[in-house]
Scaffold this active site. Structure first.
Site, short mmCIF file in Angstrom:
data_model
loop_
_atom_site.label_atom_id
_atom_site.label_comp_id
_atom_site.label_asym_id
_atom_site.label_seq_id
_atom_site.Cartn_x
_atom_site.Cartn_y
_atom_site.Cartn_z
CE LYS A 214 26.77 26.61 -30.37
NZ LYS A 214 25.43 27.15 -30.34
CB CYS A 268 28.25 31.11 -30.89
SG CYS A 268 26.51 30.69 -30.79
#
Length: 419
Positions: A214, A268
């Site tokens: 990720k 993010c």
């Protein structure tokens, strides 16, 4: 449906947790959602939502009415737990795991043999193991993968979310999932759970690789955005239209430059690369530099506004800087959503207001301004934009593209909307 998971508990009912909880509930699983925000809990239990995401309101209304989803302030006993809480960083860019630690300590008293715990929160490498250690500290009567391997009482895995705001409900189902168990048995249990609704592939790996996957995805995006943002600054210096340049360069069959903007936002891309830098500061040179380029872009935009204000005052000598009004188009971190997390547009607007300027904000996706913003900022509609002297385009919302026809020479367009 896999009968093993009749009841799951989702910790954190934000932009990821609530859609995840509602999707499980829509597929027949009883879901208890947990959040520390009493307002969010109350709203959800009324069958309503506290965030903007297409179709989520209707889904939550249905599953709450069917008594498949309920919300509360503390965890409940369940077959599986999904942790989807924020992972911010501190002022020194070190990761702050306090929300994951709090979630682990809240879940621990409810754990029973055979339970599965999945960490979905984007995390530095090693966080899943740290969560398992916190469980072990609280529950010496149970065994965990770091102690008992495949024979552990509690199964633990990391499965990062990778959905696009605005398309969360579709992508939750259609996207592939990376499943990183602390053991192979942990991975298989997590795959069994996600296969309740995931149509994409569930790809097995270990917890550390899943965590790094990720971070890698978002760092890849960040580096490419930094290239575009740096290019825009170079082009301004050389009097070249960066939008035209990118369009021309992208006609090369193996070149795909992203569009520049006022910085990078969201929970993010603006955060996750620092998790890599914090673990490997000597090695992550390019990743660090990309972050610095993107973090500095808002200051460059503010400087462009100052230049336009100076030009405006020179052309209007009867006015002072107290008379100048700046319209900021957009506060969200990306188009057509209400999400303001880590938004460069919000950061730029706040800093301009702190310099004493009169600020008008046009953000069609919110009803009121965040309380933390200075009082000299007013939320207006797009129809009232002509009140401003300086126009700063920060977000390329669809409605701006359709109706934005600015008749002004005092425009800073960070999104290439004004052709």
């Amino acid at each position: 449906m896999n009968n093993r998971f009749k009841h799951i508990c989702v910790i954190g009912l934000g932009y990821i947790g609530l859609p995840t909880a509602a999707t499980f509930a829509a597929h027949g699983v009883k879901v208890t959602g947990v959040d520390v925000n009493p307002y969010a809990v109350d709203v959800i239990n009324q069958g309503k939502v506290h965030i903007v995401e297409p179709d989520l309101d209707a889904l939550v209304r249905d599953v709450v009415a069917q008594q498949k989803l309920s919300a509360q302030l503390t965890p409940a006993a369940a077959d599986a737990y999904i942790v989807a809480v924020p992972t911010p960083f501190k002022d020194n860019h070190e990761p702050d795991l306090k929300y994951i630690e709090a979630a682990a300590k809240a879940i621990a008293p409810h754990l029973t043999k055979g339970n599965l715990v999945i960490l979905e929160s984007t995390s530095p490498v090693g966080t899943t193991e740290q969560m398992a250690a916190w469980f072990s500290e609280s529950r010496s009567d149970l065994t965990f993968p770091q102690q008992a391997g495949e024979e552990a009482d509690i199964l633990i895995a990391h499965c990062p979310e990778r959905v696009l705001p605005g398309k969360v409900l579709q992508e939750l189902i259609s996207n592939d999932r990376i499943i990183g168990g602390m053991t192979a048995r942990c991975s298989q249990a997590a795959i069994d759970l996600y296969k309740v609704f995931v149509k994409g592939d569930c790809i097995e790996t270990n917890a550390r690789t899943a965590e790094m996957c990720k971070l890698t995805e978002n760092s890849f995006r960040d580096v490419n955005i930094a290239f575009a943002n740096e290019l825009s600054i170079i082009c301004d210096k050389l009097d070249i239209n960066v939008w035209e340049l990118v369009a021309l360069a992208n006609r090369h069959p193996r070149v795909n430059i992203l569009q520049p903007g006022p910085g990078v936002g969201g929970h993010c891309i603006a955060v996750d690369p620092w998790f890599i830098v914090s673990k490997t500061p000597e090695q992550a040179r390019l990743i660090r530099t990309a972050r610095e380029v993107n973090d500095s872009k808002p200051e460059w935009v503010i400087d462009q506004v100052k230049i336009k204000i100076a030009e405006f005052l020179q052309a209007n000598p009867e006015k002072t800087i107290q008379d100048v009004t700046v319209a900021c188009y957009g506060l969200a971190f990306k188009p057509d959503i209400d999400d303001l997390r880590e938004s460069p547009a919000l950061n730029i607007t706040k800093k301009l207001a702190e310099q004493g300027l009169n600020i008008l904000v046009i953000e069609p996706n919110i009803q009121e301004l965040p309380a933390k913003l200075p009082s000299n900022i007013e939320l207006i509609t797009l129809n009232d934009h002509q009140q401003a002297d300086i126009h700063l385009i920060l977000v390329d919302h669809s409605c701006f593209k359709l109706s934005l026809r600015l008749n002004s020479e005092y425009i800073i367009d960070t999104r290439g909307l004004i052709k």
